[in-house]
Design an enzyme around this catalytic site. Structure first.
Site, PDB file in Angstrom:
ATOM      1  N   SER A 159      11.105  -3.875  -8.110  1.00 18.82           N
ATOM      2  CA  SER A 159      10.199  -4.951  -7.703  1.00 18.82           C
ATOM      3  C   SER A 159       9.272  -5.344  -8.842  1.00 18.82           C
ATOM      4  O   SER A 159       9.013  -6.536  -9.075  1.00 18.82           O
ATOM      5  CB  SER A 159       9.379  -4.516  -6.482  1.00 18.82           C
ATOM      6  OG  SER A 159      10.209  -4.242  -5.369  1.00 18.82           O
ATOM      7  N   ALA A 185      12.800  -7.888  -3.776  1.00 17.10           N
ATOM      8  CA  ALA A 185      11.594  -7.219  -4.255  1.00 17.10           C
ATOM      9  C   ALA A 185      10.647  -7.076  -3.072  1.00 17.10           C
ATOM     10  O   ALA A 185      10.484  -7.995  -2.273  1.00 17.10           O
ATOM     11  CB  ALA A 185      10.930  -8.030  -5.362  1.00 17.10           C
ATOM     12  N   LYS A 186      10.021  -5.911  -2.979  1.00 17.43           N
ATOM     13  CA  LYS A 186       9.104  -5.659  -1.853  1.00 17.43           C
ATOM     14  C   LYS A 186       7.699  -6.034  -2.311  1.00 17.43           C
ATOM     15  O   LYS A 186       6.931  -5.194  -2.800  1.00 17.43           O
ATOM     16  CB  LYS A 186       9.185  -4.195  -1.426  1.00 17.43           C
ATOM     17  CG  LYS A 186       8.514  -3.878  -0.095  1.00 17.43           C
ATOM     18  CD  LYS A 186       8.779  -2.436   0.290  1.00 17.43           C
ATOM     19  CE  LYS A 186       8.059  -2.029   1.565  1.00 17.43           C
ATOM     20  NZ  LYS A 186       8.654  -2.674   2.765  1.00 17.43           N
ATOM     21  N   ALA A 187       7.377  -7.301  -2.178  1.00 19.15           N
ATOM     22  CA  ALA A 187       6.121  -7.852  -2.673  1.00 19.15           C
ATOM     23  C   ALA A 187       5.205  -8.222  -1.515  1.00 19.15           C
ATOM     24  O   ALA A 187       5.663  -8.708  -0.470  1.00 19.15           O
ATOM     25  CB  ALA A 187       6.379  -9.071  -3.550  1.00 19.15           C
ATOM     26  N   TYR A 247       5.092 -11.012   2.783  1.00 17.91           N
ATOM     27  CA  TYR A 247       4.851 -10.574   4.154  1.00 17.91           C
ATOM     28  C   TYR A 247       3.949 -11.510   4.949  1.00 17.91           C
ATOM     29  O   TYR A 247       3.686 -11.247   6.126  1.00 17.91           O
ATOM     30  CB  TYR A 247       4.311  -9.139   4.138  1.00 17.91           C
ATOM     31  CG  TYR A 247       5.430  -8.147   3.908  1.00 17.91           C
ATOM     32  CD1 TYR A 247       6.014  -7.453   4.971  1.00 17.91           C
ATOM     33  CD2 TYR A 247       5.952  -7.943   2.639  1.00 17.91           C
ATOM     34  CE1 TYR A 247       7.057  -6.577   4.769  1.00 17.91           C
ATOM     35  CE2 TYR A 247       7.008  -7.069   2.420  1.00 17.91           C
ATOM     36  CZ  TYR A 247       7.550  -6.391   3.490  1.00 17.91           C
ATOM     37  OH  TYR A 247       8.608  -5.531   3.293  1.00 17.91           O
TER      38      TYR A 247
END
Length: 317
Positions: free
Chosen positions: A67, A161-163, A167
């Site tokens: 990420s 990517a865990k951004a 969210y």
């Protein structure tokens, strides 16, 4: 309605040092606050007979590194150092089980869209956290809806990517679902096919075959999802990754969602249509049981997925 107020622990790892929980502060003008310019992971540490054990720590940290790479953030620590820090913060807080939330963010620096010169900060908090979708969710299942909010077009946001900024879409889904009386929501992608939940991947069972959406650039590749795929193949359950139209959710024999927070949660209804007979199905239950046995150390860790946390002797007395 389920709320998850954070149960504060005492210490947070920040840039190589422990700081008190209340001193973990980010400036309001940092890109992390102004634009959601941060990446993170959610990792569970489980109680086992051998002591606290972190599940798939290296895999989570590798995804954190990925990420950072996508968002052009130079990670200032090696994965080995971050793994040590995750273990250390659980030890420091003397927790038997918890949720670990490493975050890499752009701190206070230049204004505007060019954040390349903003300082990179790394925080690793951990805190107690129980069942994400409700106290009885793992046993009895949950009611979900198909959200009116859809996932973004591929090449709009890099969803693998865990951004943090991604969210906002998930929050809209989740709040809509809660206000309408559901525990969770499932989103469709821009092409109208099933994507993912607000924080979970989606599985369904039809005629004994386990089905989950294929990679299409609209959802995050979950580590719990990968775990379930591995376990299903080991257990001889046929697996198919494919496009999933919305109506397959309504006609499935079983549906469940997976995620670090949600673990393996059965779905008993979708848009008020019962899934199967409205009870937890046999394949869901088998996979859930196997998963929980592994993370709690009740069966041999044949994949090397658990990282034991050796608490200080004084804390164990």
């Amino acid at each position: 309605m389920t709320y998850h107020r954070i149960r504060e622990s005492k210490w947070i790892w920040h840039n190589g040092e422990f700081i008190p929980w209340g001193e973990a502060k980010v400036h309001v003008m940092s890109p992390a606050v102004a634009f959601g310019s941060s990446v993170f992971e959610g990792i569970r540490c489980y109680r086992t007979a051998q002591g606290p054990a972190i599940f798939r720590l290296r895999d989570h940290l590798r995804r954190l590194e990925d990420s950072c790479r996508v968002y052009r953030m130079q990670l200032p620590y090696t994965l080995d150092r971050l793994a040590e820090a995750c273990v250390a913060v659980v030890e420091k807080n003397e927790l038997e089980e918890c949720y670990i939330r490493p975050a890499v963010l752009r701190g206070y620096g230049p204004a505007g869209m060019n954040a390349l010169q903003a300082p990179i900060e790394v925080y690793i908090p951990c805190f107690p956290w129980g069942p994400y979708l409700g106290e009885n969710a793992l046993e009895k299942g949950v009611d979900v809806c198909v959200s009116t909010w859809q996932r973004a077009e591929p090449n709009t946001f890099p969803v693998m990517a865990k951004a943090a900024g991604h969210y906002n879409n998930a929050q809209l889904m989740k709040m809509e679902a809660i206000l309408n009386g559901y525990a969770e929501a499932i989103a469709l992608g821009p092409g109208g096919l099933v994507s993912e939940g607000s924080g979970e991947n989606v599985f369904l069972v039809r005629d004994g075959v386990l089905i989950t959406p294929q990679v299409d650039g609209t959802w995050l590749k979950g580590i719990t999802r990968d775990t379930i795929l591995v376990l299903a193949r080991e257990m001889g359950i046929p697996v198919r990754e494919q496009s999933v139209p919305r109506e397959m959710l309504y006609t499935a024999d079983e549906v469940f969602v997976t995620g670090t927070a949600a673990e393996v949660t059965p779905v008993r209804s979708i848009d008020k249509i019962p899934v199967g007979n409205g009870e937890v199905g046999p394949i869901t239950r088998k996979l859930q049981s196997r998963f929980l046995d592994i993370v709690h150390g009740r069966v041999p860790d044949s994949h090397g997925w658990l990282t034991l946390v050796m608490r200080p002797a004084a804390a164990r007395r």
